[in-house]
Design an enzyme around this catalytic site. Structure first.
Site, PDB file in Angstrom:
ATOM      1  N   PHE A 155       0.822  -1.209   0.000  1.00 39.38           N
ATOM      2  CA  PHE A 155       0.000   0.000   0.000  1.00 39.38           C
ATOM      3  C   PHE A 155       0.859   1.262   0.000  1.00 39.38           C
ATOM      4  CE2 PHE A 155      -2.459   3.263   2.365  1.00 39.38           C
ATOM      5  CZ  PHE A 155      -3.592   3.320   1.568  1.00 39.38           C
TER       6      PHE A 155
ATOM      7  N   ASN B 111      -3.704   2.870  10.042  1.00 39.24           N
ATOM      8  CA  ASN B 111      -4.469   3.247   8.858  1.00 39.24           C
ATOM      9  C   ASN B 111      -4.935   1.917   8.264  1.00 39.24           C
ATOM     10  OD1 ASN B 111      -5.562   4.264   6.516  1.00 39.24           O
ATOM     11  ND2 ASN B 111      -3.592   4.648   5.528  1.00 39.24           N
ATOM     12  N   PRO B 112      -6.020   1.366   8.803  1.00 36.36           N
ATOM     13  CA  PRO B 112      -6.436   0.010   8.435  1.00 36.36           C
ATOM     14  C   PRO B 112      -7.180  -0.006   7.104  1.00 36.36           C
ATOM     15  CG  PRO B 112      -8.024   0.943   9.934  1.00 36.36           C
ATOM     16  CD  PRO B 112      -6.943   1.982   9.766  1.00 36.36           C
TER      17      PRO B 112
END
Length: 258
Positions: free
Chosen positions: A31, A140-141
């Site tokens: 990510f 920051n899931p």
């Protein structure tokens, strides 16, 4: 369907990207940290500065990051809090490797423990207990509503790990696991900082009200630079939950060296 090279995110093309003044290696499918997440880091730093008595009584805060990805959040906090220590967990092997490499590049590897861990797996909290209790949990899931995934930009869907984005039906699958773990891991008055979807503050308040056993309270919501409710500060108000030592699986690791 093949994609033109120009559709690959620029961060992957360059192989590195700046975050909070740090140059981090980037590689698919890990990510890519977004600019909004820098605001989450800044809020955590403000909290540590304003409440030094409540975090890191023994020199600096002990921080858990859930879903470390490239290590952007953890390494930013380590670089700006010289006495801090971080436990960074992620279920993805590529993320674990990239965080480790970035920590070494920045010479921060001595203050971070990088652990492959899926917080949704039963008993996962037990693997973290030997390092705690934690002052802060930051994440920051994956928080995108599953039905919204198809609306993401093609380059995101083609190159970034969907597991780092898809939060399930209401975008809360990982969030609720993090909140459920908190009583086992946080110190009394310890804090959780989350980046979430703008629809989540109300949903999370309702969820916390349904789980009074967790002794967690939403104490603040902060908007991002677009004016969207994006970040949450949740604080634990009850005593820390205990666990018998013999319930821990395998050998107990040593505390992160300071």
């Amino acid at each position: 369907m093949s994609l033109e090279p120009k559709q690959m995110p620029v961060q992957y093309i360059l192989g590195e990207w700046d975050f909070q003044g740090l140059s981090l290696k980037m590689a698919p499918p890990v990510f890519i940290p977004r600019p909004e997440t820098e605001e989450l880091v800044e809020w955590v730093l403000e909290e540590v500065a304003q409440r030094p008595h409540a975090v890191g009584a023994q020199g600096g805060p002990l921080i858990l990051e859930v879903g470390c990805g490239s290590g952007a959040i953890s390494l930013s906090l380590l670089s700006q809090l010289p006495q801090s220590q971080v436990i960074a967990v992620d279920k993805g092997e590529a993320a674990i490797c990239l965080t480790r490499e970035n920590a070494q590049r920045l010479q921060l590897q001595d203050r971070i423990r990088i652990v492959p861990l899926d917080v949704t797996s039963e008993g996962s909290w037990a693997h973290l207990l030997p390092w705690g209790p934690m002052d802060l949990v930051v994440s920051n899931p994956p928080y995108v509503f599953h039905q919204d995934m198809e609306q993401l930009a093609p380059e995101i869907l083609s190159y970034e790990d969907p597991a780092a984005l898809d939060g399930g039906e209401k975008g809360m699958d990982i969030i609720t696991h993090i909140l459920a773990l908190a009583p086992w891991l946080l110190k009394d008055s310890g804090s959780i900082f989350l980046e979430v979807d703008l629809r989540h503050p109300e949903l999370i308040v309702c969820w916390l009200q349904s789980r009074p056993d967790l002794s967690l309270d939403l104490v603040a919501v902060r908007k991002d630079f677009y004016g969207r409710s994006r970040f949450l500060h949740i604080r634990r108000s009850g005593p820390q939950h205990g666990c018998p030592a013999d319930a821990l699986p395998g050998p107990q690791p040593a505390r992160v060296p300071g």
